[in-house]
Design an enzyme around this catalytic site. Structure first.
Site, PDB file in Angstrom:
ATOM      1  N   SER A 163     111.579  30.424  47.057  1.00  9.60           N
ATOM      2  CA  SER A 163     111.324  29.071  47.521  1.00  9.60           C
ATOM      3  C   SER A 163     112.034  28.046  46.630  1.00  9.60           C
ATOM      4  CB  SER A 163     109.810  28.830  47.580  1.00  9.60           C
ATOM      5  OG  SER A 163     109.508  27.612  48.222  1.00  9.60           O
ATOM      6  N   ASP A 335     109.947  33.269  58.168  1.00  9.81           N
ATOM      7  CA  ASP A 335     109.827  32.098  57.290  1.00  9.81           C
ATOM      8  C   ASP A 335     110.062  30.830  58.093  1.00  9.81           C
ATOM      9  OD1 ASP A 335     109.680  30.321  55.218  1.00  9.81           O
ATOM     10  OD2 ASP A 335     111.339  31.158  54.070  1.00  9.81           O
ATOM     11  N   HIS A 393     107.378  33.297  54.367  1.00  4.17           N
ATOM     12  CA  HIS A 393     107.932  32.689  53.166  1.00  4.17           C
ATOM     13  C   HIS A 393     107.598  33.486  51.902  1.00  4.17           C
ATOM     14  CE1 HIS A 393     109.858  29.405  51.120  1.00  4.17           C
ATOM     15  NE2 HIS A 393     108.791  29.131  50.392  1.00  4.17           N
TER      16      HIS A 393
END
Length: 426
Positions: A163, A335, A393
């Site tokens: 991320s 994601d 994610h």
């Protein structure tokens, strides 16, 4: 050579970035001992009672990274047992956010512990031997850490993260690269980035992605695309103030349609029960944190980096690629906040010695032990591009076995890597 994945776990968190910590408050500060050359004493004092943590041997303490601000980073280090630390690969993990604690990774993503019914248990589901680290002044931190654990200087080091860590990872790699020092060596081999916000200008494609997965209808997507276009035009014109405003406006507009920021199939967020566990007085005493309050997310860090959100670290990633460090960038099929399609758009703009070869390279399916493909892999030279099926994610949280297989593939490929530039260029 097929070595174990790494030697230890190390967790350094921006959520435990402390200022003005006093010795009599209880936290163990190792920097005064390091500065006096008392490395063995620092190592001994940092030992953690294994009885509270599934019998795992570990070390934890604070290291000072900015005396002027009184800032200290907390680490929690799990050395693997019965393995040669000098030759076993190790990984530094940079959690995202910014401001998310890397202890999220300890208990919810890849171990070595998981928290169940008020107890810390050995995380047998993934058995990933990795290291996690987040924060500022990382080069300062790691050099101090290596004086206390010098056997790791020769071990192959990989920096990884997910991320917003996709910005920290190339940045940290860049500073290690430009500060190569034979008297204080770091055997840096490469970087691994998961669902990373590497280059926001080229990754700004939420309007297109939203329609493709049914989050947006055409009218909603048109509104978001207008904001995206304004951001992209401002960036091309060098108007960074407007670009930041429009980029942020795009992200906020897109996020208003989401049920989850992590996965467009499931809307359940990971539980954070471990926070209460880590604020237990007995646990704090064992980890040498005094009465420092642990939080899973630090708003101060998040707000401090708001202006950094829309900015790119692509030049640093290109630098690492051009200097033959092994680079893995992986994205997840589900994601929603850093879609794989956006990552691929970024990859096609990278300028490095193997750029043309990467674009032409074939993609292959990795099946693992199952019948269905776990991931799609494309590699050329020192760049490995991977898409993991069925994950959002938090890749390791959703697909732990696939994440384990991937990191092993990557480390086996690059721990002894000497460079392909001269062989493949042209």
């Amino acid at each position: 050579m097929n070595l174990p994945l790494c030697t230890l776990f190390l967790f350094v968190s921006t959520s435990i970035l402390c200022r003005n910590v006093k010795v009599n408050d209880g936290p163990l500060l190792l920097t005064p001992l390091i500065e006096k050359g008392k490395y063995e004493k620092a190592r001994s004092l940092s030992k953690v009672d294994p009885n509270l943590f599934a019998g795992l041997q570990s070390h934890s303490a604070f290291i000072t990274v900015n005396k002027t601000l009184g800032s200290h980073l907390f680490f929690w280090f799990f050395p693997v047992e019965d393995k040669p630390l000098e030759s076993t690969p190790w990984i530094i993990w940079l959690q995202g956010g910014p401001g998310v604690s890397s202890l999220f990774g300890v208990f919810l993503e890849i171990g070595p512990l998981q928290f169940i019914n008020g107890t810390a248990l050995f995380h047998v589901s993934t058995n990933l031997y990795l290291i996690f680290l987040v924060g500022a002044n990382l080069l300062n931190f790691i050099q101090q850490f290596l004086t206390v654990f010098p056997e790791l200087r020769k071990a192959p080091l990989f920096i990884a993260g997910e991320s917003y860590g996709g910005k920290f990872v190339p940045a940290f790699g860049h500073y290690i690269h430009i500060n190569r020092n034979s008297s204080h060596p770091i055997n840096f081999k490469g970087v691994a980035i998961g669902n990373g916000l590497i280059d926001p200008p080229t990754m700004l494609q939420y309007s297109k992605f939203g329609v493709q997965v049914g989050i947006l209808d055409l009218e909603e997507a048109a509104k978001i695309k207008a904001i995206e276009d304004a951001a992209k035009n401002a960036y091309k014109e060098g108007d960074m103030d407007t670009y930041r405003q429009e980029w942020t406006h795009t992200l906020l507009s897109y996020s208003s349609y989401l049920l989850s920021s992590y996965n467009y199939v499931f809307d359940e967020e990971p539980s954070k029960e471990y926070v209460q566990f880590l604020n237990n007085i007995e646990i704090q005493r064992a980890l040498h944190t005094g009465r420092t309050v642990f939080t899973a997310f630090n708003w101060m860090v998040f707000i401090a980096l708001l202006n950094d959100f829309p900015l790119s670290v692509k030049p640093w990633l290109e630098e690492l690629l051009d200097n033959d460090y092994g680079v893995l960038s992986y994205g997840s099929q589900l994601d929603i906040i850093v879609p794989y399609a956006s990552l691929e758009s970024c990859y096609h703009t990278l300028q490095w010695w193997g750029a043309e070869g990467y674009i032409k390279a074939p993609r292959w399916r990795y099946r693992g032990t199952g019948k269905r493909p776990e991931m799609y892999i494309k590699q050329y030279g020192n760049f490995m591009d991977v898409m993991i099926r069925g994950a959002g994610h938090m890749t390791s949280y959703d697909r732990p076995q696939a994440a384990k297989d991937l990191i092993k593939l990557y480390i086996d490929e690059f721990q002894d890597y000497q460079g392909d530039k001269n062989n493949n260029k042209g």
